[in-house]
Design an enzyme around this catalytic site. Structure first.
Site, PDB file in Angstrom:
ATOM      1  CG  HIS A  32     -24.691  -9.408  46.715  1.00  0.00           C
ATOM      2  ND1 HIS A  32     -24.446 -10.659  46.208  1.00  0.00           N
ATOM      3  CD2 HIS A  32     -23.471  -8.845  46.899  1.00  0.00           C
ATOM      4  CE1 HIS A  32     -23.152 -10.849  46.068  1.00  0.00           C
ATOM      5  NE2 HIS A  32     -22.527  -9.753  46.496  1.00  0.00           N
ATOM      6  CG  ASP A  33     -27.666 -12.578  45.578  1.00  0.00           C
ATOM      7  OD1 ASP A  33     -28.746 -12.648  44.977  1.00  0.00           O
ATOM      8  OD2 ASP A  33     -26.678 -11.961  45.142  1.00  0.00           O
ATOM      9  N   GLY A  43     -21.869 -11.742  50.609  1.00  0.00           N
ATOM     10  CA  GLY A  43     -22.964 -12.162  49.736  1.00  0.00           C
ATOM     11  C   GLY A  43     -23.239 -13.652  49.798  1.00  0.00           C
TER      12      GLY A  43
END
Length: 272
Positions: free
Chosen positions: A122-123, A140
């Site tokens: 994520h991100d 992440g």
């Protein structure tokens, strides 16, 4: 040319499939998915969530794109996975969208090659023309520049930044930031030299020499941050020194000054 969709594929109502898309057998496409012109999905691909693919991406069997982040803090908020154009995503890759605690999206640029079993958490932000070899894993909130190579079986720690043209060797474990055009290797990975192979494709010989000289001074400086700030100040003051005028050196200085996790130097250099 209209999209070609295999009879066994499952396409949710609301998914947007552009002209020229080829979707193979047993693919599953969620309602929030947008697939651009010319993309090809081999059999067994799953794409869910608020996921956008640009043009001419090729996704190989059993890749999974856009499923919810592997983050226990995720609680169903609206997040995105955005993939650019002309990427090759090989078998069993898994890319997750962003989180509310990050930038809310994972962004992948153009012309990248992701070999089998690559995971992008994520991100993350991945630039253009990168190659991530088999089983490379991004935690992440990682940021990767353009023309970056990451070897197979290499995990990268959360929040790490990797500059343009850097190379991380296979079977390494990277937990700190790698400046542009550096090569890092080891567990934990440390900088071993410069990625001259990539530099030769991007710069003339004079600029390569100036960047190499700059790095020698940077890594031998009493304070890397102090040296980088001094060089940046001289750049902004329009110094006559030709090396200071280089945009590439300016970007390296900015990278060093922005680093939060530190630069992974070998022990003898780190002690200076």
């Amino acid at each position: 040319m209209k999209a070609q969709i295999a009879r066994t594929a499952i396409i949710a109502k609301g998914a947007q499939i552009a002209d020229g898309v080829d979707i193979g057998d047993f693919c599953v496409i969620g309602e929030g998915v947008r697939i651009g012109e010319g993309c090809k999905l081999y059999n067994g691909v799953t794409i869910l969530g608020d996921t956008t693919l640009g043009k001419n991406n090729v996704v190989f069997p059993y890749a999974v794109l856009g499923t919810i982040p592997q983050d226990l803090k995720y609680s169903g908020e609206k997040v995105e996975l955005i993939i650019g154009d002309n990427n090759i995503i090989r078998e069993h890759c898994m890319f997750n969208p962003g989180t509310e605690g990050g930038i809310g999206k994972t962004i992948i640029g153009n012309e990248n090659l992701f070999m089998a079993f690559v995971h992008i958490a994520h991100d993350c932000v991945v630039g253009n023309h990168c190659i991530l070899a088999n089983n490379a894993t991004l935690g992440g909130h990682i940021e990767i520049g353009d023309y970056v190579n990451i070897g197979g079986m290499t995990p990268v720690h959360q929040f790490v930044k990797i500059g343009d043209g850097a190379m991380i060797a296979g079977a390494s474990a990277l937990s700190q930031d790698v400046p542009p055009f550096c090569m890092a290797e080891g567990n934990r990975a440390v900088i071993r030299g410069l990625n001259k192979h990539r530099m030769r494709k991007l710069f003339d010989s004079k600029e390569i020499d100036e960047i190499s000289h700059f790095y020698k001074e940077l890594f031998s400086a009493t304070s890397m941050r102090g040296f980088a700030q001094d060089m940046l100040d001289r750049y902004e003051s329009k110094s006559e020194d030709s090396a200071i005028k280089r945009e590439s050196i300016k970007k390296i200085c900015e990278f060093v000054l922005a680093s939060q996790r530190g630069i992974p130097l070998r022990k003898s250099e780190a002690e200076k």
